[in-house]
Design a protein around this motif. Structure first.
Motif, PDB file in Angstrom:
ATOM      1  N   GLN A  15       0.827  -1.212   0.000  1.00  0.00           N
ATOM      2  CA  GLN A  15       0.000   0.000   0.000  1.00  0.00           C
ATOM      3  C   GLN A  15       0.862   1.262   0.000  1.00  0.00           C
ATOM      4  N   LEU A  16       1.964   1.250   0.743  1.00  0.00           N
ATOM      5  CA  LEU A  16       2.878   2.395   0.736  1.00  0.00           C
ATOM      6  C   LEU A  16       3.443   2.603  -0.664  1.00  0.00           C
ATOM      7  N   ARG A  17       3.799   1.525  -1.332  1.00  0.00           N
ATOM      8  CA  ARG A  17       4.294   1.601  -2.714  1.00  0.00           C
ATOM      9  C   ARG A  17       3.231   2.230  -3.612  1.00  0.00           C
ATOM     10  N   LEU A  18       2.015   1.750  -3.510  1.00  0.00           N
ATOM     11  CA  LEU A  18       0.944   2.263  -4.364  1.00  0.00           C
ATOM     12  C   LEU A  18       0.658   3.733  -4.068  1.00  0.00           C
ATOM     13  N   THR A  20       2.686   5.970  -3.062  1.00  0.00           N
ATOM     14  CA  THR A  20       3.834   6.811  -3.407  1.00  0.00           C
ATOM     15  C   THR A  20       4.209   6.695  -4.882  1.00  0.00           C
ATOM     16  N   ARG A  21       3.546   5.832  -5.612  1.00  0.00           N
ATOM     17  CA  ARG A  21       3.937   5.496  -6.990  1.00  0.00           C
ATOM     18  C   ARG A  21       3.979   6.712  -7.916  1.00  0.00           C
ATOM     19  N   THR A  22       2.966   7.553  -7.883  1.00  0.00           N
ATOM     20  CA  THR A  22       2.939   8.699  -8.799  1.00  0.00           C
ATOM     21  C   THR A  22       4.134   9.618  -8.571  1.00  0.00           C
ATOM     22  N   ALA A  23       4.443   9.922  -7.321  1.00  0.00           N
ATOM     23  CA  ALA A  23       5.597  10.779  -7.018  1.00  0.00           C
ATOM     24  C   ALA A  23       6.895  10.105  -7.448  1.00  0.00           C
ATOM     25  N   HIS A  24       6.987   8.792  -7.247  1.00  0.00           N
ATOM     26  CA  HIS A  24       8.167   8.031  -7.661  1.00  0.00           C
ATOM     27  C   HIS A  24       8.355   8.103  -9.174  1.00  0.00           C
ATOM     28  N   ASN A  69      16.951  10.507  -2.870  1.00  0.00           N
ATOM     29  CA  ASN A  69      15.908  11.488  -3.170  1.00  0.00           C
ATOM     30  C   ASN A  69      14.661  10.882  -3.803  1.00  0.00           C
ATOM     31  N   ASP A  70      14.693   9.595  -4.108  1.00  0.00           N
ATOM     32  CA  ASP A  70      13.530   8.918  -4.666  1.00  0.00           C
ATOM     33  C   ASP A  70      12.396   8.947  -3.631  1.00  0.00           C
ATOM     34  N   PRO A  71      11.201   9.340  -4.031  1.00  0.00           N
ATOM     35  CA  PRO A  71      10.086   9.349  -3.081  1.00  0.00           C
ATOM     36  C   PRO A  71       9.844   8.004  -2.393  1.00  0.00           C
ATOM     37  N   TYR A  72      10.108   6.911  -3.051  1.00  0.00           N
ATOM     38  CA  TYR A  72       9.990   5.604  -2.385  1.00  0.00           C
ATOM     39  C   TYR A  72      10.954   5.527  -1.201  1.00  0.00           C
ATOM     40  N   ALA A  73      12.189   5.944  -1.406  1.00  0.00           N
ATOM     41  CA  ALA A  73      13.173   5.909  -0.327  1.00  0.00           C
ATOM     42  C   ALA A  73      12.765   6.870   0.794  1.00  0.00           C
ATOM     43  N   LYS A  74      12.340   8.057   0.429  1.00  0.00           N
ATOM     44  CA  LYS A  74      11.933   9.048   1.432  1.00  0.00           C
ATOM     45  C   LYS A  74      10.729   8.579   2.247  1.00  0.00           C
ATOM     46  N   ALA A  75       9.854   7.775   1.630  1.00  0.00           N
ATOM     47  CA  ALA A  75       8.667   7.271   2.321  1.00  0.00           C
ATOM     48  C   ALA A  75       8.984   6.064   3.208  1.00  0.00           C
ATOM     49  N   GLY A  76      10.215   5.551   3.103  1.00  0.00           N
ATOM     50  CA  GLY A  76      10.592   4.398   3.921  1.00  0.00           C
ATOM     51  C   GLY A  76      10.137   3.072   3.353  1.00  0.00           C
TER      52      GLY A  76
END
Length: 96
Positions: A15-18, A20-24, A69-76
């Motif tokens: 769910q976190l991946r989904l 954050t996907r657009t920002a990624h 700086n990837d939004p996935y990385a920033k989101a944990g």
């Protein structure tokens, strides 16, 4: 120099991946020609559980900044990220 980001998602983080996907995707597309290719790893259930990202960067430190700086990385999202120099030897469109 090319670098491969081998990223493994944390357990139960689909769910976190989904979310954050657009920002990624916007981030990766914003890298322009620096991004060579990217896509998710898939689990046995065919759902994404990690990422492979190949970037052209001046050195390892700059590649680490791109990954951080990837939004996935920033989101944990990631449990681990391995960044390794990579040589695109076969079917590289830049080697004509």
């Amino acid at each position: 120099m090319l670098f491969a980001f081998l990223c493994n998602d944390k357990p139960d983080s689909l769910q976190l991946r989904l979310d954050t996907r657009t920002a990624h995707l916007d981030y990766l597309n914003g890298l322009g020609d620096q991004l060579k290719f990217a896509g998710p790893f898939l689990g046995d259930d065919t759902k994404p559980n990690g990422s492979l990202v190949i970037v052209d960067s001046v050195d390892l430190e700059a590649a680490k900044q791109i990954a951080a700086n990837d939004p996935y990385a920033k989101a944990g999202l990631f449990a681990s990220v391995d960044i390794r120099p990579w040589n695109w030897a076969i079917k590289n469109p830049d080697n004509k």
